[in-house]
Design a protein around this motif. Structure first.
Motif, PDB file in Angstrom:
ATOM      1  N   LEU A 184       0.764  -1.050   0.110  1.00  0.00           N
ATOM      2  CA  LEU A 184       0.015  -0.039  -0.006  1.00  0.00           C
ATOM      3  C   LEU A 184       0.844   1.247  -0.077  1.00  0.00           C
ATOM      4  O   LEU A 184       0.726   2.215  -0.803  1.00  0.00           O
ATOM      5  N   GLU A 185       1.893   1.059   0.602  1.00  0.00           N
ATOM      6  CA  GLU A 185       2.933   2.454   0.852  1.00  0.00           C
ATOM      7  C   GLU A 185       3.457   2.632  -0.320  1.00  0.00           C
ATOM      8  O   GLU A 185       3.672   3.849  -0.929  1.00  0.00           O
ATOM      9  N   GLN A 186       4.054   1.449  -1.099  1.00  0.00           N
ATOM     10  CA  GLN A 186       4.432   1.635  -2.382  1.00  0.00           C
ATOM     11  C   GLN A 186       3.553   2.124  -3.648  1.00  0.00           C
ATOM     12  O   GLN A 186       3.885   3.157  -4.295  1.00  0.00           O
ATOM     13  N   LYS A 187       2.276   1.767  -3.485  1.00  0.00           N
ATOM     14  CA  LYS A 187       1.384   2.071  -4.279  1.00  0.00           C
ATOM     15  C   LYS A 187       0.887   3.741  -4.095  1.00  0.00           C
ATOM     16  O   LYS A 187       0.779   4.309  -5.162  1.00  0.00           O
ATOM     17  N   THR A 188       0.765   3.735  -2.819  1.00  0.00           N
ATOM     18  CA  THR A 188       0.384   5.434  -2.458  1.00  0.00           C
ATOM     19  C   THR A 188       1.514   6.240  -3.447  1.00  0.00           C
ATOM     20  O   THR A 188       1.296   7.276  -3.703  1.00  0.00           O
ATOM     21  N   GLU A 189       2.933   5.794  -2.860  1.00  0.00           N
ATOM     22  CA  GLU A 189       3.987   6.712  -3.601  1.00  0.00           C
ATOM     23  C   GLU A 189       3.705   6.626  -5.065  1.00  0.00           C
ATOM     24  O   GLU A 189       4.107   7.838  -5.736  1.00  0.00           O
ATOM     25  N   GLN A 190       3.231   5.771  -5.794  1.00  0.00           N
ATOM     26  CA  GLN A 190       3.033   5.642  -7.396  1.00  0.00           C
ATOM     27  C   GLN A 190       2.078   6.744  -7.605  1.00  0.00           C
ATOM     28  O   GLN A 190       2.014   7.322  -8.540  1.00  0.00           O
ATOM     29  N   MET A 191       0.765   6.605  -6.810  1.00  0.00           N
ATOM     30  CA  MET A 191      -0.294   7.588  -6.915  1.00  0.00           C
ATOM     31  C   MET A 191       0.391   8.952  -6.777  1.00  0.00           C
ATOM     32  O   MET A 191      -0.237   9.992  -7.658  1.00  0.00           O
ATOM     33  N   GLU A 192       0.848   9.283  -5.855  1.00  0.00           N
ATOM     34  CA  GLU A 192       1.403  10.668  -5.644  1.00  0.00           C
ATOM     35  C   GLU A 192       2.375  11.118  -6.673  1.00  0.00           C
ATOM     36  O   GLU A 192       2.175  12.556  -7.217  1.00  0.00           O
ATOM     37  N   ALA A 193       3.072  10.261  -7.395  1.00  0.00           N
ATOM     38  CA  ALA A 193       4.039  10.601  -8.543  1.00  0.00           C
ATOM     39  C   ALA A 193       3.175  10.813  -9.739  1.00  0.00           C
ATOM     40  O   ALA A 193       3.189  11.937 -10.539  1.00  0.00           O
ATOM     41  N   LEU A 249      -0.046  12.140  -9.528  1.00  0.00           N
ATOM     42  CA  LEU A 249      -0.393  13.443  -9.397  1.00  0.00           C
ATOM     43  C   LEU A 249       0.250  14.367  -9.650  1.00  0.00           C
ATOM     44  O   LEU A 249       0.031  15.645 -10.222  1.00  0.00           O
ATOM     45  N   LYS A 250       1.487  14.373  -9.292  1.00  0.00           N
ATOM     46  CA  LYS A 250       2.401  15.667  -9.196  1.00  0.00           C
ATOM     47  C   LYS A 250       3.014  15.623 -10.679  1.00  0.00           C
ATOM     48  O   LYS A 250       3.189  16.923 -10.884  1.00  0.00           O
ATOM     49  N   GLN A 251       2.834  14.900 -11.453  1.00  0.00           N
ATOM     50  CA  GLN A 251       3.003  15.022 -12.845  1.00  0.00           C
ATOM     51  C   GLN A 251       2.045  15.985 -13.364  1.00  0.00           C
ATOM     52  O   GLN A 251       2.507  16.602 -14.470  1.00  0.00           O
ATOM     53  N   TYR A 252       0.919  16.098 -13.179  1.00  0.00           N
ATOM     54  CA  TYR A 252      -0.170  16.810 -13.608  1.00  0.00           C
ATOM     55  C   TYR A 252      -0.519  18.007 -12.775  1.00  0.00           C
ATOM     56  O   TYR A 252      -1.408  18.856 -13.351  1.00  0.00           O
ATOM     57  N   LEU A 253       0.243  18.367 -11.757  1.00  0.00           N
ATOM     58  CA  LEU A 253      -0.022  19.806 -10.914  1.00  0.00           C
ATOM     59  C   LEU A 253       0.367  20.903 -11.879  1.00  0.00           C
ATOM     60  O   LEU A 253       1.519  20.807 -12.565  1.00  0.00           O
ATOM     61  N   LEU A 276      -9.380  12.937 -10.999  1.00  0.00           N
ATOM     62  CA  LEU A 276     -10.276  12.579  -9.927  1.00  0.00           C
ATOM     63  C   LEU A 276      -9.793  13.100  -8.586  1.00  0.00           C
ATOM     64  O   LEU A 276     -10.682  13.629  -7.737  1.00  0.00           O
ATOM     65  N   GLU A 277      -8.375  12.939  -8.299  1.00  0.00           N
ATOM     66  CA  GLU A 277      -7.745  13.556  -6.937  1.00  0.00           C
ATOM     67  C   GLU A 277      -8.313  15.013  -7.070  1.00  0.00           C
ATOM     68  O   GLU A 277      -8.591  15.489  -5.746  1.00  0.00           O
TER      69      GLU A 277
END
Length: 306
Positions: A13-22, A24-28, A79-80
């Protein structure tokens, strides 16, 4: 969940959360120009942490049916953004009037009410700019159809027949003088909370070419997850602590908000969470392909402590 399985799940879960964060940051958006202040406020709110539940559910649901390729990533970020815009507006004095979220000051406290309103507006609009960028990644004619359908779901579940409709009913319920029905309460939970979870999972299925029947099953599964998630949120508002939750507890009672817990009590509320959870997992296990992480994720989200 057994201890070894829990530790393995927690690490994944921690690894996948980091992937989701990455993703998201790509599109900010970049914090520059005359709109810099509102973009700062947007990024402040969206980078405040969180479970990144919705993009993760989208990604993991897609894995049940196939490979959506790169075109799923703009939708994950979009969505986020929509989820976080709703939080910025929910925290405003005119709504829930909360000063803390995820353990730090809310956007309107840091940037002022006017800028917080604009930040929410900015996130909502930028979400659709981001989602529409998926068209640039289409590789085949059917991809355009999938993306178009996904945008329709995103707009519908976030709009007046989705989350905004739920927020409207929620405000009406607070102002109502008579007793609110359970039907209205479930309408609020379905539209205010479950709708974006439905959007996440349905879009994951749509972009991988799932059948209409499978998409309908996913929508039902996500409904159960959303309702259980909200009831558990109401339970935690009564039984949790500010240190664990990262926000004040008892805000529902303070704001005289009707909840499933105030209507049915803790015992029945916990039983309903259990029933909804079992049905959701049953739907997930009915598909030809299994996603054990997704099944564990659903159980963990529903029975979370914060």
């Amino acid at each position: 969940m057994k201890m070894v399985a829990w530790m393995n799940f927690k690490k994944e879960l921690e690894q996948k959360t980091e992937q989701m964060e990455a993703v998201l940051k790509q599109y900010l958006p970049l914090e520059e120009g005359y709109a810099k202040k509102v973009i700062e406020a947007m990024n402040y709110s969206i980078l405040a942490g969180g479970k990144r539940l919705r993009p993760m559910l989208m990604w993991e649901t897609a894995a049940l049916f196939g490979d959506a390729g790169e075109m799923i990533k703009p939708f994950m970020a979009a969505l986020e953004m929509i989820h976080n815009y709703s939080l910025v507006h929910d925290d405003l004095p005119a709504m829930d009037n909360d000063e803390y979220r995820r353990g730090r000051k809310t956007t309107h406290v840091v940037y002022g009410e006017g800028m917080a309103v604009l930040a929410g507006d900015g996130l909502l609009n930028y979400a659709f700019e981001t989602a529409a960028s998926a068209f640039d990644m289409a590789n085949a004619p059917e991809d355009y159809h999938k993306i178009g359908r996904a945008i329709q779901v995103l707009a519908g579940k976030a709009g007046i027949y989705g989350m905004i409709g739920g927020q409207c009913a929620d405000l009406n319920a607070e102002e109502a003088e008579g007793e609110i029905s359970e039907e209205m309460l479930l309408y609020i939970h379905e539209h205010k909370t479950a709708a974006l979870i439905q959007a996440a999972m349905m879009i994951g299925a749509i972009l991988t070419g799932a059948s209409d029947e499978e998409i309908a099953d996913v929508e039902k599964c996500a409904y159960n997850i959303g309702i259980a998630f909200q009831i558990q949120d109401d339970i935690l508002d009564v039984t949790g602590s500010q240190e664990v939750l990262g926000k004040p507890i008892g805000s529902d009672e303070k704001n005289h908000k009707l909840t499933y817990v105030s209507m049915h009590g803790l015992k029945e509320s916990k039983e309903q969470v259990e029933e909804l959870s079992k049905e959701a997992v049953s739907i997930l296990t009915s598909f030809p392909k299994r996603n054990l992480f997704l099944e564990q994720l659903v159980e963990q989200l529903i029975y979370r402590e914060k």
